[in-house]
Scaffold this motif. Structure first.
Motif: not given
Length: 180
Positions: A147, A150-151, A153-155, A157-158, A161
């Protein structure tokens, strides 16, 4: 990253805590088992010696009685008969004690076996429970790490971006500034 480090610490702790535990327990168990066995063997040997001594005294008393009868000495015969009966009684009591001790040893060994089986079953159950707890804890930590990853990786990614959007916006601004 902190969660991965935590997982490594937990795994290391589990490995270190499990090292060399069984070796120490086996040594203690073997020492006490030998001591008990030595005591039982010594007690049985003492009883066998006592039984043999009582048998020899009974046989000697019987010989003394036969000699007194052969001589015709009534007083010696009475003393020899009393001594013979006393020696035979002592011999019978000793044989009975030896048989009882054998039964007690048999019963004690059965009880020890039962206690060992019970203790082993309890240890197996506790080990299974501990293994389940460790597995669940490891699973929980792995889930937390997954988790967290993933968090993260999302951070990333965000953030990527956002940086990409910022670069795109600035590039448009530069492009518009060059047109003007």
């Amino acid at each position: 990253m902190k969660k991965i480090a935590l997982l490594a610490v937990v795994a290391g702790t589990l490995v270190m805590s499990s090292c060399n535990n069984s070796e120490k327990r086996d040594t203690v168990a073997n020492d006490s088992a030998q001591t008990v066995g030595e005591h039982v063997d010594a007690a049985i040997a003492d009883l066998k010696n006592a039984e043999e001594n009582a048998r020899l005294k009974a046989e000697q008393a019987k010989k003394d009685l036969d000699e007194a009868i052969a001589k015709g000495d009534k007083a010696a015969e009475e003393k020899a008969r009393a001594a013979s009966e006393e020696a035979n009684t002592a011999w019978e009591k000793t044989k009975t004690a030896l048989r009882n001790a054998g039964e007690d040893v048999k019963e004690g060994l059965k009880d020890a076996k039962d206690a060992t089986v019970d203790a082993t079953n309890t240890a197996v159950d506790k080990t299974k429970d501990a293994a389940k707890d460790v597995a669940q804890g490891t699973k929980n930590v792995a889930n937390d790490v997954a988790t967290g990853t993933k968090d993260a990786a999302n951070d990333v990614k965000d953030a990527s971006k956002k940086v990409g959007d910022d670069i795109s916006r600035k590039a448009k601004n530069v492009g518009e500034a060059l047109k003007n």
